[in-house]
Design an enzyme around this catalytic site. Structure first.
Site, PDB file in Angstrom:
ATOM      1  CE1 TYR A 109      -3.903   2.910   0.943  1.00  0.00           C
ATOM      2  CE2 TYR A 109      -1.852   3.483   1.749  1.00  0.00           C
ATOM      3  CZ  TYR A 109      -3.127   3.363   1.725  1.00  0.00           C
ATOM      4  OH  TYR A 109      -3.609   4.667   2.033  1.00  0.00           O
ATOM      5  CD  GLU A 197      -5.841   4.679  -1.100  1.00  0.00           C
ATOM      6  OE1 GLU A 197      -5.998   5.064   0.395  1.00  0.00           O
ATOM      7  OE2 GLU A 197      -6.923   4.623  -1.469  1.00  0.00           O
TER       8      GLU A 197
END
Lengths: 390, 293
Positions: A109, A197
């Protein structure tokens, strides 16, 4: 303003960040052509919607053959997708992104967000990718690395190295990772993003780094200096009444209840919803006509409000500061002349020229229920919505 | 004493010749604020509402001895307006303008760090020390001189709360709207530090809302070093997650920033929280009775 994945990825690609090979399709024919252009091998089909929770809801499909591909495309294009974030009505996936499948060795991530407490952009990184970041943070806060960036310089080489190590990248990848993180930081600053993101960010079996998914949100306040981004707004993903309200300079958010609210100022508007709830009612909307609303805005606000079929009663709560109560009262009467009221209306005015305002309402001959305080107003409107008001 | 502003504060208005600038200059003057000048590039040498207009902040400061500035210029030019003010020798900048890009605020905040400049806002109603100085857009008459400090993220909700106080006879020392944006020049803690040292402030009213961690940070500070009684109200108990409730900063992200969480934190920190926005004044009244015992 949220961007679609395919829009975000084309920005990534334009900065030289590796993304899977692919393109967007809005019809089965387009999708099929794309499948062949991409070589006809293993592919991934991804519904292009703004809401999250897409993967779990079946909005992402992996296929190996033409038949599987066509079935998957048929299941996605133009179909309703119900995710954990959409509510039961779901959203229509009008487009899909078709990409070559990437052979993944490891998923991470990686994100850049604004940390409000620090007033700085921070890089968020976790060695567990493909999972909701909230989940990661809740399960194991130490798994989530937070690195604040200097807005003038972006990530330093030693910061990038720290992040790379946290992700468990081998040292030969630290250099390429720093270049990549610097590019992401450049995008964040140059495009005025509020969220960037990449989840998952992957290490491929060929030992390269690829952005497999991407979410971007652009700061609405900065769109004036990004005409190229403003054109990417997908109006179909937004609520039509919210858009209408935006055009006249008021903020409106529809909710589930049956008591319409019209308030000046965002804080007071939220507080008004809260006090309705406190007295056992349920607000049908958030509506802020602005701290200094004029007659035109009050009129437009009424129209948007009353177009909601669920509404059983309306509460107007205005604290007239600079805007005087008599002007607001005239605005309410003007609005009611254009759109006669089908439900009880409670009006609470406070502030400058409140007595004149109240008099105007009282002498209008209209069936308006006056109220003095916020509690008084809430009690009255809740009673009226239940049908036992006078 | 009060904090930040008093009757000697000398104010200039950046964007004085615009609609909002002109109107509020008039209102501030009516309240008794010393508005000593204004700035609009290209309009230097003229006057507006009786105040001399200058082309630059530097010139205005040199000519008028101003130490505070209030900004009404459009969002697109605010970054430059704040920079100019800080470079021109202003010590208190109040930015009323709504809609400034977040990254502009982040940049300018970094630039202001080494300087002795305080920024209030943006997207705020300003601040007022009753009967002494009003810098901002709040209606003047709702205030009354006294000993309650007021800190808020809101505009009209602050007027509502202040009016409730005034009607109960509870005057205010200084009332400050810190603004509704995610990145602000001054946060609750910055200003609580000033209220802590102010002899005139006996108790504090904090008006928060959903989004961010400002209330949680304020609670930590209150528990650790704020020795005066505090009452609060938090707006947005009924707000749905993921939606921006008017203010750019009022958004519940994931599971953080909810009103329930903030209320629980404040209560655990010894703050008296009003259930209803209609009972803010009464809650402060109760607080004072409790702390007298």
């Amino acid at each position: 303003m949220k961007l679609h994945e395919f829009q975000a990825k084309s920005i990534l690609a334009s900065y030289g960040i590796p993304v899977p090979k692919g393109a967007v399709a809005s019809t089965l024919k387009e999708a099929e052509d794309l499948f062949h252009r991409l070589g006809g091998g293993r592919a991934v089909l991804k519904a292009q919607v703004h809401v999250g929770g897409r993967g779990k809801a079946g909005g992402v499909k992996r296929v190996g053959t033409r038949e599987e591909f066509l079935d998957a495309a048929f299941d996605l294009i133009g179909k309703r997708l119900v995710t954990a974030q959409t509510g039961p009505q779901g959203v229509i996936a009008r487009r899909i992104l078709v990409e070559q499948e990437t052979p993944i060795a490891k998923e991470f991530y990686l994100g850049i967000v604004i940390d409000r407490s620090l007033s700085l952009p921070v890089v968020l990184a976790s060695a567990t990718g493909g999972v909701d970041i909230e989940e990661i943070a809740k399960r194991d806060p130490s798994a989530l690395l937070k690195e604040a960036m200097d807005p003038r310089s972006g990530p330093t080489p030693s910061q990038s190295k720290g992040v790379a190590r946290h992700l468990g990248l081998v040292s030969s990848l630290e250099g390429p990772f720093h270049s990549l993180l610097s590019l992401l930081s450049n995008i964040f600053f140059e495009k005025d993003l509020s969220l960037l993101e990449i989840n998952p960010f992957v290490l491929t079996q060929a030992n390269t780094l690829v952005a497999l998914d991407c979410k971007m949100s652009v700061d609405d306040n900065a769109l004036f200096r990004h005409p190229e981004l403003a054109t990417l707004r997908d109006r179909e993903e937004e609520h039509p009444k919210e858009l209408l309200a935006q055009e006249v300079g008021i903020s409106y958010i529809p909710l589930d209840g049956n008591i319409g609210c019209l308030v000046n100022g965002a804080g007071l508007a939220m507080a008004t919803m809260d006090v309705i709830k406190l007295y056992g009612g349920s607000p049908a909307n958030f509506l802020d006509v602005g701290g200094g609303a004029d007659q035109h805005q009050v009129r437009e606000a009424f129209k948007i409000l009353l177009s909601d079929e669920k509404i059983k009663a309306v509460l107007v709560n205005i604290f007239g500061g600079i805007m005087k109560c008599d002007v607001i009262a005239q605005g309410i009467l003007g609005a009611l002349k254009e759109a006669p009221l089908r439900v009880p209306l409670v009006v609470r005015l406070e502030g400058t020229n409140v007595e004149i305002g109240k008099k105007i309402i009282a002498e209008s001959g209209l069936k308006i229920i006056p109220a003095d305080t916020m509690d008084d107003a809430a009690m009255k409107v809740v009673r009226a919505a239940k049908g036992d008001g006078k | 004493m009060s904090i930040l502003v008093n009757k000697n504060t000398r104010v200039i208005v950046q964007g004085i010749t615009g609609n909002a600038g002109r109107f509020h200059t008039q209102k501030m003057l009516e309240y008794g604020t010393q508005v000593v000048g204004g700035v609009t590039p290209g309009k230097g040498g003229t006057t507006c509402e009786g105040a001399p207009v200058f082309n630059t902040v530097q010139e205005a400061v040199q000519q008028t001895g101003a130490d505070a500035s209030v900004i009404f210029v459009p969002a697109q030019s605010c970054l430059e307006a704040i920079r100019e003010s800080a470079a021109g020798g202003i010590r208190l900048i109040v930015c009323i303008t709504e809609g400034i890009p977040t990254l502009d605020m982040i940049r300018v905040k970094e630039e202001l760090k080494p300087k002795r400049v305080r920024l209030i806002g943006p997207n705020c109603p300003g601040l007022v020390t009753p009967d002494a100085c009003k810098i901002g857009i709040m209606p003047g008459y709702i205030h009354k001189k006294g000993s309650i400090g007021v800190l808020s993220r809101s505009g009209t909700l602050t007027y509502e709360a202040v009016w409730q106080l005034t009607k109960l006879g509870l005057g205010q020392s200084t009332c400050i709207g810190i603004g509704g944006d995610p990145v602000l020049g001054s946060d609750f803690v910055d200003l609580l530090k000033l209220f802590a040292k102010d002899d005139e402030t006996e108790a504090l009213l904090l008006i928060g809302e959903i989004g961010g961690m400002a209330e949680e940070e304020a609670t930590r500070f209150i528990q650790a070093e704020f020795r005066k009684p505090v009452a609060a109200f938090i707006a947005g108990r009924t707000a749905p997650p993921g939606k921006r409730m008017g203010h750019a900063g009022a958004i519940i992200a994931g599971s953080t920033g909810t009103a329930e969480e903030k209320i629980a934190t404040l209560r655990a920190g010894g703050v008296l929280v009003a259930e209803s926005p209609g009972h803010i004044g009464q809650t402060v009244s109760q607080l004072l009775k409790k702390s007298c015992r």
